[in-house]
Design a protein around this motif. Sequence first.
Motif, short mmCIF file in Angstrom:
data_model
loop_
_atom_site.label_atom_id
_atom_site.label_comp_id
_atom_site.label_asym_id
_atom_site.label_seq_id
_atom_site.Cartn_x
_atom_site.Cartn_y
_atom_site.Cartn_z
N LYS A 190 0.79 -1.23 0.00
CA LYS A 190 0.00 0.00 0.00
C LYS A 190 0.82 1.28 0.00
O LYS A 190 0.28 2.36 0.06
CB LYS A 190 -0.87 0.03 1.27
CG LYS A 190 -2.08 -0.87 1.21
CD LYS A 190 -2.95 -0.54 2.40
CE LYS A 190 -3.76 -1.71 2.88
NZ LYS A 190 -4.14 -1.59 4.28
N ARG A 191 2.18 1.15 0.04
CA ARG A 191 2.98 2.36 0.26
C ARG A 191 3.81 2.75 -0.96
O ARG A 191 4.92 2.25 -1.16
CB ARG A 191 3.85 2.17 1.48
CG ARG A 191 2.97 2.24 2.72
CD ARG A 191 3.61 1.64 3.90
NE ARG A 191 2.85 1.97 5.09
CZ ARG A 191 2.39 1.04 5.93
NH1 ARG A 191 2.61 -0.22 5.69
NH2 ARG A 191 1.72 1.40 7.00
N PRO A 192 3.28 3.65 -1.76
CA PRO A 192 3.94 3.98 -3.04
C PRO A 192 5.35 4.54 -2.88
O PRO A 192 6.18 4.31 -3.76
CB PRO A 192 3.01 5.03 -3.66
CG PRO A 192 2.08 5.47 -2.59
CD PRO A 192 2.02 4.38 -1.59
N VAL A 193 5.66 5.22 -1.78
CA VAL A 193 6.99 5.85 -1.69
C VAL A 193 8.13 4.84 -1.56
O VAL A 193 9.29 5.19 -1.77
CB VAL A 193 7.11 6.90 -0.55
CG1 VAL A 193 6.42 8.18 -0.87
CG2 VAL A 193 6.68 6.35 0.78
N ILE A 194 7.82 3.59 -1.22
CA ILE A 194 8.92 2.61 -1.11
C ILE A 194 8.96 1.62 -2.28
O ILE A 194 9.79 0.72 -2.30
CB ILE A 194 8.91 1.85 0.24
CG1 ILE A 194 7.60 1.08 0.44
CG2 ILE A 194 9.22 2.77 1.40
CD1 ILE A 194 7.78 -0.13 1.35
N HIS A 195 8.07 1.84 -3.25
CA HIS A 195 8.09 0.95 -4.42
C HIS A 195 9.46 0.97 -5.08
O HIS A 195 10.00 2.04 -5.35
CB HIS A 195 7.03 1.38 -5.46
CG HIS A 195 5.67 0.86 -5.11
ND1 HIS A 195 4.54 1.22 -5.80
CD2 HIS A 195 5.25 0.02 -4.13
CE1 HIS A 195 3.49 0.63 -5.25
NE2 HIS A 195 3.90 -0.09 -4.24
N GLY A 196 10.01 -0.19 -5.32
CA GLY A 196 11.28 -0.28 -6.02
C GLY A 196 12.51 -0.05 -5.15
O GLY A 196 13.63 -0.11 -5.64
N LEU A 197 12.32 0.25 -3.87
CA LEU A 197 13.48 0.49 -3.00
C LEU A 197 13.92 -0.82 -2.33
O LEU A 197 13.07 -1.63 -1.94
CB LEU A 197 13.16 1.50 -1.90
CG LEU A 197 12.76 2.93 -2.29
CD1 LEU A 197 12.69 3.82 -1.05
CD2 LEU A 197 13.76 3.53 -3.28
N GLN A 233 18.28 -1.46 2.08
CA GLN A 233 19.29 -0.43 2.41
C GLN A 233 18.76 0.97 2.11
O GLN A 233 18.97 1.91 2.88
CB GLN A 233 20.53 -0.64 1.57
CG GLN A 233 21.61 -1.42 2.29
CD GLN A 233 22.82 -1.56 1.40
OE1 GLN A 233 22.69 -1.61 0.17
NE2 GLN A 233 23.99 -1.63 2.01
N GLU A 234 18.07 1.07 0.99
CA GLU A 234 17.51 2.38 0.60
C GLU A 234 16.40 2.81 1.56
O GLU A 234 16.27 3.99 1.88
CB GLU A 234 17.01 2.32 -0.85
CG GLU A 234 18.15 2.29 -1.85
CD GLU A 234 17.72 1.85 -3.27
OE1 GLU A 234 18.36 2.31 -4.21
OE2 GLU A 234 16.78 1.04 -3.40
N ILE A 235 15.59 1.86 2.01
CA ILE A 235 14.54 2.20 2.97
C ILE A 235 15.17 2.66 4.28
O ILE A 235 14.75 3.64 4.90
CB ILE A 235 13.57 1.01 3.21
CG1 ILE A 235 12.85 0.62 1.92
CG2 ILE A 235 12.55 1.35 4.30
CD1 ILE A 235 11.97 -0.61 2.03
N GLU A 236 16.23 1.94 4.69
CA GLU A 236 16.91 2.32 5.95
C GLU A 236 17.49 3.73 5.84
O GLU A 236 17.37 4.54 6.75
CB GLU A 236 18.00 1.31 6.29
CG GLU A 236 18.71 1.68 7.58
CD GLU A 236 19.59 0.57 8.15
OE1 GLU A 236 19.63 -0.53 7.58
OE2 GLU A 236 20.23 0.85 9.19
N LYS A 237 18.06 4.04 4.69
CA LYS A 237 18.64 5.36 4.47
C LYS A 237 17.54 6.43 4.56
O LYS A 237 17.71 7.48 5.18
CB LYS A 237 19.31 5.39 3.08
CG LYS A 237 20.31 6.51 2.92
CD LYS A 237 21.04 6.38 1.59
CE LYS A 237 21.58 7.75 1.21
NZ LYS A 237 21.84 7.86 -0.22
N MET A 238 16.40 6.13 3.93
CA MET A 238 15.27 7.07 3.96
C MET A 238 14.82 7.28 5.40
O MET A 238 14.58 8.41 5.85
CB MET A 238 14.10 6.48 3.14
CG MET A 238 12.82 7.26 3.28
SD MET A 238 11.39 6.33 2.71
CE MET A 238 11.16 7.00 1.12
N MET A 239 14.78 6.18 6.14
CA MET A 239 14.31 6.25 7.52
C MET A 239 15.27 7.07 8.39
O MET A 239 14.85 7.92 9.17
CB MET A 239 14.17 4.83 8.06
CG MET A 239 13.64 4.78 9.45
SD MET A 239 13.25 3.09 9.91
CE MET A 239 13.01 3.36 11.66
#
Length: 176
Positions: free
Chosen positions: A121-128, A131-137
């Motif tokens: 349901k979460r479009p902002v993490i599509h394709g990440l 590691q990229e999600i952790e960086k975003m967080m």
Amino acid sequence: MKIKKKIVLIGMMGSGKSTIGALLSKKMNMKFVDVDSKIETIEKQTISQIFKLKGEKYFRELEVETISSLLCSKEKELILSLGGGSFLDEKIRRNVKNNSLSFWLNWKPLTIIKRIRKSSKRPVIHGLNDQEIEKMMLNRNKYYAKSDFKIDCDNHKKNQIVDKIVLILKKNEFKS
Ligand code: S3P
């Protein structure tokens, strides 16, 4: 307990803002509004559809408008859960600071990643990747840290998290 200010829950996607908000609302006998659900009701579309059909910019503008109107409403006993990206907006942060007591539901990156991976349901993490999600967080945590109170949630059950918030509210009753 008399809380004069609104209560705002902040944090990364999957941090449990909606669940904790609903439980806190029962415990405090205060109305609860989940901002994402409110936006979905206004637009008659899911968040994913809004991102896909109207774009992120449109969603972010709507997010600012919806949060501002809820925070400035005369309704006193109100708990809000904000979408994970909203606190990056300076105007929203200022509004939250001026009109509420804000709580950051903080979790270790691994816990969040495991949870949000389960949902599409979460479009902002599509394709990440992870590691990229952790960086975003970690980047977002700098903004979340500007909230009034940080609640460390790892190894705590839902009700314990709610109790932590209630305890802080009790201590700050007169300041609120
Ligand atoms: C977003 C988080 C979502 C929702 C939208 C964008 C973000 O809310 O507002 O998909 O940028 O982190 P939740 O934090 O409730 O998942």
